[in-house]
Write a protein that holds these residues in place. Structure first.
Motif, PDB file in Angstrom:
ATOM      1  N   LEU A 399       0.826  -1.207   0.000  1.00  0.00           N
ATOM      2  CA  LEU A 399       0.000   0.000   0.000  1.00  0.00           C
ATOM      3  C   LEU A 399       0.860   1.256   0.000  1.00  0.00           C
ATOM      4  O   LEU A 399       2.007   1.243   0.471  1.00  0.00           O
ATOM      5  CB  LEU A 399      -0.906   0.014   1.241  1.00  0.00           C
ATOM      6  CG  LEU A 399      -1.969  -1.082   1.351  1.00  0.00           C
ATOM      7  CD1 LEU A 399      -2.713  -0.946   2.670  1.00  0.00           C
ATOM      8  CD2 LEU A 399      -2.951  -1.009   0.187  1.00  0.00           C
ATOM      9  N   LYS A 401       2.304   4.735   1.336  1.00  0.00           N
ATOM     10  CA  LYS A 401       2.652   5.098   2.709  1.00  0.00           C
ATOM     11  C   LYS A 401       1.548   5.881   3.383  1.00  0.00           C
ATOM     12  O   LYS A 401       1.237   5.677   4.563  1.00  0.00           O
ATOM     13  CB  LYS A 401       3.952   5.906   2.707  1.00  0.00           C
ATOM     14  CG  LYS A 401       4.464   6.236   4.105  1.00  0.00           C
ATOM     15  CD  LYS A 401       5.802   6.959   4.034  1.00  0.00           C
ATOM     16  CE  LYS A 401       6.325   7.264   5.441  1.00  0.00           C
ATOM     17  NZ  LYS A 401       7.636   7.962   5.387  1.00  0.00           N
ATOM     18  N   GLU A 402       0.906   6.808   2.622  1.00  0.00           N
ATOM     19  CA  GLU A 402      -0.143   7.629   3.225  1.00  0.00           C
ATOM     20  C   GLU A 402      -1.343   6.791   3.660  1.00  0.00           C
ATOM     21  O   GLU A 402      -2.032   7.129   4.633  1.00  0.00           O
ATOM     22  CB  GLU A 402      -0.591   8.739   2.257  1.00  0.00           C
ATOM     23  CG  GLU A 402      -1.067   8.236   0.903  1.00  0.00           C
ATOM     24  CD  GLU A 402       0.064   8.161  -0.120  1.00  0.00           C
ATOM     25  OE1 GLU A 402      -0.240   8.141  -1.316  1.00  0.00           O
ATOM     26  OE2 GLU A 402       1.254   8.128   0.305  1.00  0.00           O
ATOM     27  N   LYS A 403      -1.610   5.693   2.932  1.00  0.00           N
ATOM     28  CA  LYS A 403      -2.708   4.814   3.329  1.00  0.00           C
ATOM     29  C   LYS A 403      -2.397   4.108   4.633  1.00  0.00           C
ATOM     30  O   LYS A 403      -3.262   3.978   5.516  1.00  0.00           O
ATOM     31  CB  LYS A 403      -2.956   3.794   2.215  1.00  0.00           C
ATOM     32  CG  LYS A 403      -4.010   2.741   2.556  1.00  0.00           C
ATOM     33  CD  LYS A 403      -5.388   3.346   2.736  1.00  0.00           C
ATOM     34  CE  LYS A 403      -6.436   2.264   3.007  1.00  0.00           C
ATOM     35  NZ  LYS A 403      -7.784   2.849   3.252  1.00  0.00           N
ATOM     36  N   GLU A 406      -2.807   6.463   7.469  1.00  0.00           N
ATOM     37  CA  GLU A 406      -4.143   7.053   7.565  1.00  0.00           C
ATOM     38  C   GLU A 406      -4.794   6.693   8.895  1.00  0.00           C
ATOM     39  O   GLU A 406      -4.730   5.558   9.355  1.00  0.00           O
ATOM     40  CB  GLU A 406      -4.981   6.524   6.396  1.00  0.00           C
ATOM     41  CG  GLU A 406      -6.349   7.147   6.269  1.00  0.00           C
ATOM     42  CD  GLU A 406      -7.077   6.571   5.066  1.00  0.00           C
ATOM     43  OE1 GLU A 406      -7.982   5.722   5.246  1.00  0.00           O
ATOM     44  OE2 GLU A 406      -6.720   6.959   3.931  1.00  0.00           O
ATOM     45  N   PHE A 409      -6.749   3.303  10.027  1.00  0.00           N
ATOM     46  CA  PHE A 409      -6.356   2.127   9.243  1.00  0.00           C
ATOM     47  C   PHE A 409      -5.858   1.029  10.186  1.00  0.00           C
ATOM     48  O   PHE A 409      -5.059   1.281  11.090  1.00  0.00           O
ATOM     49  CB  PHE A 409      -5.260   2.502   8.238  1.00  0.00           C
ATOM     50  CG  PHE A 409      -4.735   1.321   7.465  1.00  0.00           C
ATOM     51  CD1 PHE A 409      -5.525   0.696   6.517  1.00  0.00           C
ATOM     52  CD2 PHE A 409      -3.455   0.819   7.701  1.00  0.00           C
ATOM     53  CE1 PHE A 409      -5.049  -0.412   5.804  1.00  0.00           C
ATOM     54  CE2 PHE A 409      -2.973  -0.269   6.991  1.00  0.00           C
ATOM     55  CZ  PHE A 409      -3.779  -0.879   6.033  1.00  0.00           C
TER      56      PHE A 409
END
Length: 866
Positions: A399, A401-403, A406, A409
Motif C-alpha cells: 500500500l 505510505k499515506e494509506k 491514515e 487504518f
C-alpha cells in the motif's frame, strides 16, 4: 491490599520495631528499597518489544547496577523517557499514577512530602517539594536518602527515631494505593505434566486458573504480572514456596550477577548470559525480507536472494516443490533443528517458484533473531513477531505510505483479509523462524483461521506445537550433500590441506548437520590444525546455545528430563525402557510419553527401528548430547537423573549399528544384570516396576522374566513366573514363543503342585499345530496319570471337560498315532465318558500292532472280542 514480596518485609519491620529505633528505621529503609525495585521492575515488564530493544537496554543496565540511582533512571526512562512510547496500553493507568502532577490531597503528594520530612529529620539536604508534585520525585528523594544513610552515611539513633514515622507513612501511602501492586502477580512453575503450579503473589489470579489445567502453554518458570497478557518480571526471583524474594543487586560477572533478599539478607546468583549481548539496535538478519516488492519473473516478492553457499538437496526440494504447487494443503511446515537448512531450502525453492504460474506474489515475513554465521551465532533484529507487526509489514509492502499512516487504518485486519483473498492474486506467505514469534500457537491458529486456498503458507520452525498443517521433517544432509558442502566451504575458507580422515571424522561427529560442519571447518581454518572434533563441539558454548537453547527452554519438564537422561549416556536406548525408567522417577505416564515424543518432534533426538523386531531405539545426535551434558551439570535433579542412567546402563551400550540386535537382546541383558545384582544382595522389587513397564509395552519380556524366575526355583519365584507367563499368554502371542510359554507354564505348575494349571497348560500347548504329535500324546499320558489326583477326582465335570478338549485334539491327528498313542487316546476317551470312541481307538491300535500290550489290556477291560 497485600503484595507478598512487600508484606513479608513489613513483618521484618514489625519485628525490628520491638527491637530498637535504629533497627526499625533500617528495616523501613530495606522495605522502601524493595518497594522501589518492585515498582521499577513492574513497569519495565510493561514495556513492549521494539527494534531498539529499549526494555532490554534498561534490564541490561539494572543487571549491572550497584546503586539505587540506576534503578531510578531506569524507571524514569520507562515512564517518560525513550522507552515510555513502548509501554503497553494496559499500563497507562500506572504510568499516569507515577507521572501526573498531584495536589496535596493526593496519596502521591503525601508519599513525597513524608519522605522529604524523613530527610529533614535526618539532616539530609535534598531537592525541595513544590506545592504540586509527581510521584517520580519520590524515587529521586529516596535515592538521596538511601545513599546518605545505608550507602555512605552514619545515622544516629536519635535521628533515625525521628525519621522512622515519616518513612513509614511514605511507604504506606504508596503500598496501599499504587495500582501496579494490585494487579495479578504470580509465580509460575511448570510441573512434569506440562501444566503449571500457579502461586499467588498479589491481586485476583482466578483468571489464570487455565494454566493449572492446560499443558500446551510455554512460559519460563518465574514471576509474572498480568497486563492483558502475562508479562515476565525481570531480575526478580522467588524462593521455595514463596518464603523469600530476591532482587538484582549488581555484582555482574561473566556468569552471574548478585540477587539479594531484603527479608533474610540471603544472596543467590542470577544468570548473566541473559544480558551478555550489548544493548542497542541490532543489525537486520541476512535473511530479512526486502522493504519492497520486486518483480521476480512471474511473481512479485520481497524474499531475500538464495544464500550463496547453498548446497542443493534434491530429494527435499522435489518433495517440498510438489507440496507448494499443489492445490490441497494450505499450510506446509518445515520442521528441524537450528542450522539444519530450513531457511536456505525455502529460499532455493522460492527462486524456482518464480518461474511457475501458481503464485502471483511471494511474501517473506521473518522472525529470525539469530544469524548462524561462519564465525559463530550473531544476534540480529527480528522483523515481525506478532500478527500486528506482520500486518503492518505487509501493508507497507503493498500500500502507499499515506494509506498505512491514515487514521483508523488497521493493518492487522487488512492482512487478515489478504490471507483470505489476496487482491494481487494467489499468494505464498512465508513465515520464517516461526518459533520466535511471541506466541507461536496463537499466531498459527490466527493464520489457520484466515488463510484460504489458493493462498498458501510456508512455515519454517524448530518447534511445532500446532496441528492442521502438513509437516516436512528436515534432517541432516546425505553423505554426498555434506561432502559437497565441505568442498564449497573449504574453497571459501581457503582450506587446501584437509585430510580425508578428518573429513570423515567431521561427517561422523556432526552427523551431517550443515551449520555444525561449517563451524568445524571454520575452526580448522582458524587454528590450521586438526583438533578433536568432539571436544571442539563440547567447548563451543555459543554454538550449542544457539542451536538448542530455545528449543530446550520450550520443552516440558518431562521432556527436559528425558533429554538430560539421554545426554548422560552416549548410547541408543530402547524407547520403552527410557519411558519405563522415567515413569518410575516421575510417576507421570502420559507426560513421559509426550515428553519423549516432543524430543523427536523437535529434532532433539532421533528414532531408529531394530531390524530384528522393529522395536524403536532413541538416541541424541552428538551435538545435542554435548549441549545436554552442559545442562545436566547444573541441573538440581542431576543426582536423580544419573541414578536413572545407571539403570539404563544395565541394558548394555549400543552404537547406531547395534540396534539390529533388537529389544529382546537388550532386555535379556537387563534381566541378566538384575539377576547379578539380586545375587549380590539387592532386592528385585527395586527393579520390578521398570521391568514390568517394559514388559507391558513389549510382551515378549514377560517370557524372559518368567524364565529367570523359573530358574531361581523358590516358591515365590515360581509363583512370580506363573503370573508373568499368564500376562505373556494373555497377549495371544504367535510363533515358537507361545509353544515355549505353555510348556514353561506346565513345568511351573508341576513344581507348584498345581494339577489343574498343569493340565490346562499342556492341553493348550497341544492345540498348537506345530507341536509334535508325540508331545500331544505325552500330554494325554499325563492327564491319564493324574486322573485320580484329588484336584481332578474331586471335580468330575472339570476332569471330563479336560479329557474332551484333549480328545478332540488327538482325534484330529489320529493319522499320526502309533498303537501306544492310540491306547492313551482310548484312556482319555474313557475319562471323557466316550466308551464307543475308546473301543474304536483300541481296535485301531490292535490293527496297527496286534501284540501291543497296552491295547490288549484295554481290549480286555472294554470287553472287545477278537
Amino acid at each position: 491490599m497485600s503484595h507478598l514480596a512487600i508484606s513479608q518485609i513489613f513483618e521484618r519491620v514489625e519485628s525490628a520495631s520491638e527491637d530498637s529505633d535504629f533497627n526499625h528505621f533500617f528495616s523501613l529503609l530495606l522495605a522502601a528499597e524493595a518497594l522501589f525495585k518492585i515498582l521499577t521492575l513492574g513497569m519495565l515488564s510493561a514495556v513492549s518489544d521494539d527494534d531498539a530493544r529499549n526494555r532490554y537496554r534498561l534490564e541490561h543496565s539494572l543487571a549491572r547496577a550497584d546503586g539505587i540511582g540506576e534503578w531510578g533512571k531506569a524507571l524514569e526512562d520507562a515512564l517518560s523517557g525513550p522507552a515510555s512510547q513502548y509501554l503497553l496500553t494496559e499500563a497507562r493507568i500506572e504510568q499516569a499514577q507515577f507521572t501526573k502532577i498531584c495536589s496535596q490531597e493526593s496519596w502521591q503528594h503525601k508519599a513525597v512530602i513524608e519522605l522529604k520530612a524523613a530527610l529533614i529529620a535526618l539532616d539530609i539536604t535534598a531537592e525541595d517539594v513544590p506545592a504540586k508534585t509527581d510521584l517520580k520525585r519520590w524515587f529521586r528523594l529516596f535515592s538521596t536518602l538511601r545513599n546518605k544513610t545505608r550507602g555512605h552515611g552514619a545515622t544516629s539513633t536519635s535521628k533515625a527515631k525521628k525519621a522512622a514515622p515519616h518513612l513509614q507513612e511514605s511507604i504506606d501511602a504508596i503500598y496501599k494505593n499504587a495500582s501496579l501492586l494490585t494487579r495479578p502477580w504470580i509465580h509460575l512453575h511448570r510441573n512434569y505434566s506440562g501444566k503449571y503450579r500457579v502461586q499467588k503473589i498479589s491481586g485476583d489470579v482466578s483468571s489464570l486458573d487455565y494454566l493449572k489445567k492446560e499443558s500446551h502453554h510455554s512460559f519460563y518458570n518465574g514471576i509474572y504480572i498480568l497486563f492483558g497478557d502475562l508479562r515476565r518480571v525481570p531480575l526478580f526471583k522467588a524462593g521455595d514456596e514463596l518464603r523469600d524474594f530476591f532482587f538484582a543487586n549488581g555484582g555482574l560477572s561473566n556468569k552471574r550477577y548478585e540477587m539479594l533478599s531484603y527479608l533474610s539478607d540471603d544472596k543467590i546468583g542470577g544468570d548473566a548470559s541473559e544480558y551478555s549481548i550489548p544493548p542497542g539496535t541490532l543489525p537486520a538478519s541476512e535473511t530479512d525480507g526486502h522493504g519492497e516488492l520486486e518483480v521476480r519473473q512471474n511473481c512479485l516478492s520481497n524474499a531475500p536472494d538464495p544464500l550463496e553457499d547453498y548446497v542443493s538437496r534434491p530429494a527435499l526440494e522435489e518433495q517440498l516443490g510438489e507440496l507448494l504447487l499443489d492445490n490441497r494443503r494450505p499450510i506446509i511446515t518445515l520442521v528441524g533443528s537450528g542450522g539444519i537448512g530450513k531457511t536456505s531450502l525455502s529460499l532455493s525453492l522460492i527462486e524456482k517458484i518464480y518461474s511457475q504460474n501458481r503464485f502471483a506474489t511471494v511474501i517473506w515475513l521473518s522472525a529470525r533473531d539469530i544469524d548462524l554465521t561462519l564465525t559463530g551465532p550473531k544476534s540480529v533484529r527480528a522483523s515481525v513477531l506478532s500478527p500486528d507487526e506482520m500486518g503492518r509489514r505487509y501493508a507497507e509492502l503493498v500500500l502507499p505510505k499515506e494509506k498505512v499512516l491514515e487514521k483508523g487504518f488497521q493493518p492487522r485486519v487488512f492482512f487478515e483479509q489478504q490471507l483470505e483473498r489476496n487482491e494481487l492474486g494467489p499468494c505464498l506467505y512465508v513465515f520464517d523462524n516461526f518459533e520466535t514469534t511471541q506466541n507461536p500457537i496463537e499466531v498459527f491458529n490466527w493464520i489457520d483461521t484466515f488463510l484460504r486456498l489458493p493462498n498458501k503458507a510456508l512455515i519454517t520452525t524448530r518447534l511445532r506445537d500446532f496441528k492442521g498443517d502438513y509437516p516436512v521433517d528436515i534432517g541432516g544432509m546425505t553423505d554426498g550433500e555434506a561432502r559437497q558442502l565441505i568442498n564449497r566451504t573449504c574453497v571459501f575458507l581457503k582450506i587446501s590441506d584437509i585430510e580425508e580422515g578428518y573429513i570423515n571424522e567431521i561427517l561422523e561427529t556432526s552427523e551431517r548437520h550443515p551449520y555444525v560442519i561449517k563451524i568445524l571447518l571454520g575452526e580448522y581454518a582458524r587454528t590450521g590444525k586438526r583438533s578433536n572434533v568432539g571436544q571442539l563441539l563440547a567447548g563451543n558454548d555459543q554454538l550449542l546455545t544457539a542451536l538448542f537453547e530455545r528449543t530446550y527452554a520450550s520443552l516440558s519438564p518431562c521432556a527436559q528430563r528425558s533429554f538430560l537422561t539421554l545426554s548422560a549416556w552416549n548410547s541408543s536406548v530402547p524407547k520403552v525402557a527410557l519411558e519405563a525408567v522415567l515413569m518410575r522417577s516421575t510417576a507421570e505416564r502420559q507426560e513421559v510419553e509426550k515428553g519423549v515424543e516432543a524430543l523427536l518432534q523437535y529434532s532433539m533426538a532421533e528414532l531408529h527401528a531394530a531390524t530384528t523386531d522393529g522395536e524403536m531405539f532413541v538416541r541424541l545426535p552428538k551435538v545435542a548430547s554435548a549441549f545436554g551434558k552442559k545442562k545436566l551439570f547444573i541441573n538440581p535433579l542431576r543426582d536423580s537423573i544419573l541414578s536413572d542412567v545407571e539403570i539404563l546402563k544395565m541394558l548394555g551400550p549400543s552404537r547406531n549399528d547395534d540396534v539390529r540386535l533388537g529389544l529382546a537382546f537388550k532386555l535379556e541383558k537387563f534381566i541378566s544384570n538384575i539377576a547379578q545384582r539380586v545375587d549380590a544382595g539387592e532386592a528385585f522389587e527395586d527393579y520390578a516396576p521398570i521391568v514390568e513397564m517394559i514388559c507391558r509395552a513389549y510382551p515378549p519380556g514377560w517370557l524372559m522374566l518368567a524364565r529367570w524366575h523359573y530358574e531361581n526355583g523358590s516358591d515365590n519365584d515360581l509363583n512370580q513366573s506363573k503370573i508373568e507367563l499368564t500376562r505373556f499368554l494373555e497377549q495371544q502371542p504367535a510363533g515358537d514363543t507361545v509353544d515355549e510359554a505353555w510348556q514353561l507354564l506346565a513345568n511351573v505348575c508341576f513344581r507348584l503342585h498345581d494339577t489343574i494349571g498343569e493340565i490346562h497348560a499342556r492341553i493348550a500347548r497341544a492345540q498348537i499345530p506345530s507341536v509334535p504329535f508325540w508331545e500331544v500324546s505325552n500330554a494325554a499320558n499325563r492327564l491319564n496319570s493324574l486322573h485320580r489326583d484329588p484336584a481332578l477326582a474331586g471335580d468330575p465335570e472339570l476332569s471330563r471337560s479336560f479329557a474332551l478338549r484333549l480328545l478332540e485334539i488327538l482325534d484330529r491327528r489320529r493319522g499320526e498315532a502309533s498303537a501306544d498313542d492310540l491306547s492313551r487316546m482310548a484312556w482319555v476317551a474313557l475319562h471323557a465318558d466316550q466308551r464307543v470312541r475308546a473301543i474304536e481307538f483300541t481296535e485301531l491300535g490292535l490293527r496297527i500292532e496286534p501284540d501291543n500290550t497296552h491295547c490288549i489290556g484295554l481290549s480286555e477291560r472294554l470287553g472287545i472280542t477278537t
